[in-house]
Design a protein around this motif. Sequence first.
Motif: not given
Lengths: 264, 241
Positions: A115-122, A144-146, A206-208
């Motif tokens: 339902n929600f995803l973002a990047h965890k690593t840049a 940090m999530w981005w 949280h999955k990323s």
Amino acid sequence: MTTGVLIFAFNNEHIDYLAMANWSAKNIRRHLQLPVAVVTDQVVPNNYFFEQIIPAKPYSGDIRKFADQDHNVTWYNGNRVDAYNLTPWSQTLVLDADYVVASDELKKVLVMKENFLAHKTAYDVTNQDNFNEQNYFGQYNMPMWWATVMMFRRSYEAKLIFDSMSMIKNNWQHYKDLYNTVHPTYRNDFALSIALNIVNGHAIVHKSIPWGLASLTPENKLSQINQDTFRIDFFTQDRKPRYIILSQDFHAMGKKHLGDVIAS
Amino acid sequence: MLVNRGYLIPAIGDIYVKCANKLANSIKQWHPDANITILTEDMLPYGKFPGYVNDWQCYDASPYEQTIKLEADMVCASPIDHWWDLFSNRNVVISQGCRNFYDQPGTSRYYRKIFDNNNLPDVYNAITYYQKSDVAKEFFKLVRDIFENWNSYKTILKFPDPEPTTDVVYGIAAIIVGVENVTLPNNMTPTIVHMKKHIINSIDDDWTKELILEYTDPGIRINTVAQWGLVHYHIKELANE
């Protein structure tokens, strides 16, 4: 079900985010075949095109210094927490205006079940910066999530995440003290990271998005070779000039260089 | 008659007895039927020796066929009984590495210089499993020998501590018996959350002055993050709470 992209574009004294959003919208349609809604306080020029224009007043932002800008600029970043309430789509991809869509890789995110995803690593595309400072925040190095790329579906979970971000933004002084952040400025990335921790039962689980966020730091020069190919000029740590060619999505953290590309 | 499995918590000195009781209570919250022995000074089978030297006595002191020996100044923040399945095919398992309270591997080597300088395995005796066996007996015999002959052993080390510490002694003993015989492959062993300044990047040595500790009964949260496994809080005053 409707699927689309949402971009926030609040111009400041030196950066034309609306022009970036318009340029990005063309790339999004070409690669992702998705409509784009823009959230802005500007009058949209006739030669710009967005499927939807959502008027909103910018939350008074903080002053921020970007390495490729000669001046401090006002940073209107407070509206992002309203994405859930503002989006016209049932599945939404929120993209920063300075996120360059140069491929169809985000289609993979849209078919994921979460339902929600973002990047965890840049990561730094030039591999000169290990990004340890960027991938963690606060005195104690909270992971940090981005918020640069966020995919969400209309769902209780996504609503909780955005409601939590809003609560964190409204009580930023408390959270700033709790995480002992060096810079007092509110950032959506911080609020998102804290919100995901809260919504997941105070666990960092949280999955990323299953790949890193390619990032171009403001110190490096960006130029366009052709429609989806870019040249990055940079210096190595021993000050040797180098360049790489990039043909992928990336986050242009240097707004001026991207602005120059768009204006050219 | 030996009971099959149990936790052994050495506690020499009043403050460590308090710590051990806190740890035992936290284990009981997750595992009410767990066998737990707090090993106090009067229970040492060969009497009390000065310093940390008494550790070798844990082999004979344990009433269990299989023992998980735990340092006293820790708290159990989640179920840990699956460790028995992980450990029971080995004679000895010493944990390796540590974590911060965000569950990230501890990367600072500030407290581990002697290990790096001497290529010792990165062992933490805070969690040590052993079962009655020749290998475990030999291991603890070596531990005794190293403690009691530290002045000789330290001549083979670069930058040795003036007095032996249990982790360093375990590291040397592990090399002698074969590291592979007393450890599991990296990332397979449970690791402690190590609340030391250079691991968690706290400003003060006493992290309780700047981080929020919550008891969630059972379990704990540190700066809102739910912990799991064993948390080595090291600030002994917390045992009074």
